[in-house]
Design an enzyme around this catalytic site. Structure first.
Site, PDB file in Angstrom:
ATOM      1  N   GLY A 175       0.827  -1.198   0.000  1.00 25.23           N
ATOM      2  CA  GLY A 175       0.000   0.000   0.000  1.00 25.23           C
ATOM      3  C   GLY A 175       0.859   1.244   0.000  1.00 25.23           C
ATOM      4  O   GLY A 175       2.089   1.194  -0.001  1.00 25.23           O
TER       5      GLY A 175
ATOM      6  N   VAL B  63       3.810   1.447   2.189  1.00 22.21           N
ATOM      7  CA  VAL B  63       3.647   0.428   3.224  1.00 22.21           C
ATOM      8  C   VAL B  63       4.066  -0.916   2.645  1.00 22.21           C
ATOM      9  O   VAL B  63       3.655  -1.276   1.532  1.00 22.21           O
ATOM     10  CB  VAL B  63       2.198   0.365   3.736  1.00 22.21           C
ATOM     11  CG1 VAL B  63       2.072  -0.698   4.827  1.00 22.21           C
ATOM     12  CG2 VAL B  63       1.744   1.717   4.268  1.00 22.21           C
TER      13      VAL B  63
ATOM     14  N   GLY C  35       0.402   5.943  -0.187  1.00 20.62           N
ATOM     15  CA  GLY C  35      -0.381   7.083  -0.615  1.00 20.62           C
ATOM     16  C   GLY C  35       0.277   8.343  -0.114  1.00 20.62           C
ATOM     17  O   GLY C  35       0.935   8.343   0.927  1.00 20.62           O
TER      18      GLY C  35
ATOM     19  N   ASP D 246      -8.543  11.844  12.245  1.00 24.27           N
ATOM     20  CA  ASP D 246      -8.621  11.357  10.865  1.00 24.27           C
ATOM     21  C   ASP D 246      -9.366  10.028  10.814  1.00 24.27           C
ATOM     22  O   ASP D 246      -8.976   9.105  10.102  1.00 24.27           O
ATOM     23  CB  ASP D 246      -7.212  11.207  10.279  1.00 24.27           C
ATOM     24  CG  ASP D 246      -7.210  11.189   8.750  1.00 24.27           C
ATOM     25  OD1 ASP D 246      -8.187  11.672   8.151  1.00 24.27           O
ATOM     26  OD2 ASP D 246      -6.235  10.691   8.160  1.00 24.27           O
TER      27      ASP D 246
ATOM     28  N   LYS E 252       5.770   1.023   7.503  1.00 21.64           N
ATOM     29  CA  LYS E 252       5.423   2.288   6.851  1.00 21.64           C
ATOM     30  C   LYS E 252       6.714   3.073   6.646  1.00 21.64           C
ATOM     31  O   LYS E 252       7.474   3.289   7.587  1.00 21.64           O
ATOM     32  CB  LYS E 252       4.449   3.081   7.713  1.00 21.64           C
ATOM     33  CG  LYS E 252       4.089   4.453   7.142  1.00 21.64           C
ATOM     34  CD  LYS E 252       3.117   5.181   8.064  1.00 21.64           C
ATOM     35  CE  LYS E 252       2.820   6.587   7.582  1.00 21.64           C
ATOM     36  NZ  LYS E 252       1.876   7.294   8.492  1.00 21.64           N
TER      37      LYS E 252
END
Length: 482
Positions: free
Chosen positions: A36, A43, A38, A160, A58
């Site tokens: 992953g 990640v 963004g 968030d 991460k």
């Protein structure tokens, strides 16, 4: 349900995040696969071979342009996440910082080792505009507010809370993730509370008081976020574009008109009462987390808490089975003699629980069994080099921006991006792997989201499959095992 339109976005930026050397050993872990990313982070799945442990890493790069403020923000994220220790929060394992002076050997950056949410995104398992049953929503909402309550008692606010930050572990337990926007609002030693001033978060999930310029109370912001998430669990979509008069849906909410409309009109009286309390516009009148705990919708005994993980997985994906999505994402296929891959089997073993197996997070490719936490995937009866042009044509017809990417071994890839119907940006990858199907060459296709709403991403997946370019090539029916 009509397919959503995805407005075209001008250009997909070059990914600013460099790729760390996947052969490096980081705090005892090997980085083995990107799973992953963004914005300005990636990640990876990380494996400790000696101790048979699997984690997520991460990675946020450090460059000559990284500012002191950006460093302080990342250091704050590490400190805050390290203090959060709760069953419903993604666990922090360790971290290290590789400085620029080591760039000859390593990629400089912040490396966060965290618990791997092997069950994937909670909202990846939910059919758009349908949601989940009342009992599934009840179970996961109670887990969510338990995690938020723990965070608040530490004097921290998340800021968030949204579907893409709600994950599942190997047993199906909810995990709150991503503390990048978290802030300390209370000193535990003195109990002194401060108001916050930063404007942050994603518009469909932020509290309305963030529209103004004044300082705001911390806890009510997270309460609003859990209210939007509860609505999304029950409805299968977010309630509005943003909580302002610019959103017609939010205006109808303020006027009370939406309560006569779908999906609001199908919520039970208790569920509606709880959602309204959490989504009260005035922060001082809004429910607290304690109010939510005491609400009749939450206090009733759970019908799923003591059921097996397999039963939970079945209940969670019921809407996907009804919609036919699981027949596309996980058909029963019989590849011709897929070769053994001991590495893949070993690295997948920690994920093979009753919950993840029932979710069918393991897929057959030509190189063996592949662990794939994304249910936005399908099989096609043509090889990757034939399927890729059809997918690109389908995506372009939906207004999605595409950008070619170099292959990763035998995997063909394309980068995609755009905006969903809620004007939220999304980015991700389409990856195509070869596999053999009854002696013929086929394709295993995964649409892997990097950022954006998981439900909107599922809508895009379904819309892509339904385009006339892709639909004739998709293997739709479940084949009998041989």
């Amino acid at each position: 349900m009509t397919s959503p339109k995805y407005p075209k976005v001008v250009g997909i930026e070059n990914d600013p995040v460099p790729l760390p050397n996947l052969n490096i050993l980081l705090l005892g872990y090997d980085l083995v696969q990107q799973i992953g990313g963004g914005g300005f982070a990636r990640v990876f799945r990380a494996v400790n071979l000696e101790q048979h442990l699997v984690a997520a890493c991460k990675f946020v790069p450090i460059t000559p342009h990284t500012t002191d403020k950006e460093r302080r923000t990342l250091e704050k994220e590490m400190r805050i996440h390290n203090t959060v220790k709760h069953v419903n929060c993604l666990a922090f394992i360790d971290a290290c910082v590789v400085e620029l002076k080591l760039s000859a050997k390593y990629i400089p950056g912040f490396y966060f080792l965290i618990e791997l949410a092997a069950g994937g995104d909670l909202f990846d398992k939910i059919a758009p505009d349908v949601g989940v049953g009342d009992e599934v929503a009840h179970l996961y909402f109670n887990q969510l507010i338990s995690g938020v309550d723990h965070i608040h008692k530490l004097g921290v606010v998340h800021r968030d809370l949204k579907p893409e930050n709600i994950l599942l572990d190997v047993t199906g337990t909810l995990k709150i993730s991503d503390f990048g926007l978290a802030a300390v609002y209370m000193l535990k030693e003195t109990g002194r509370i401060r108001q916050l001033t930063d404007r942050c978060g994603s518009l469909p999930y932020v509290a309305p008081e963030l529209n103004g310029a004044e300082a705001y109370a911390a806890q009510p912001v997270d309460v609003w976020g859990v209210g939007v998430i509860l609505y999304t669990l029950l409805a299968g979509n977010t309630p509005w574009d943003e909580p302002s008069i610019r959103s017609p849906e939010f205006v109808r909410y303020l006027d009370g008109e939406v309560f006569q409309e779908e999906p609001w009109s199908r919520f039970s009286p208790n569920a509606l009462s709880l959602i309204q309390g959490l989504l009260t516009v005035e922060p001082k009148d809004r429910f607290t987390i304690d109010d939510a705990f005491r609400h009749p919708w939450c206090t009733r005994p759970s019908q799923l808490a003591k059921k097996s993980p397999a039963t939970l997985a079945e209940a969670l994906t019921e809407s996907l089975r009804t919609a036919g999505d699981l027949d596309l994402a996980a058909p029963v296929l019989s590849p011709s003699n897929p070769p053994d891959d001991e590495d893949v089997e070993m690295l997948s073993a920690p994920h093979q629980t009753q919950f993840t197996q029932t979710l069918m997070l393991f897929s057959q490719t030509q190189s063996g069994v592949r662990y794939t936490p994304h249910l936005t995937r399908f099989y096609a009866g043509v090889p990757p080099e034939s399927l890729l042009p059809a997918i690109c044509e389908g995506l372009v017809s939906l207004g999605v921006q595409i950008k070619n990417a170099p292959p990763n071994g035998t995997t063909l890839r394309v980068r995609i991006g755009g905006q969903d119907a809620r004007k939220e940006a999304f980015r991700g990858w389409v990856e195509l792997d070869p596999f053999e199907y009854h002696g013929s060459h086929g394709t295993f296709c995964v649409m892997q989201r990097d950022n954006g709403n998981p439900i909107s991403w599922r809508q895009l997946w379904r819309a892509t499959i339904q385009t006339p370019f892709v639909e004739p090539l998709v293997l739709k029916k479940r084949a009998a095992s041989t």
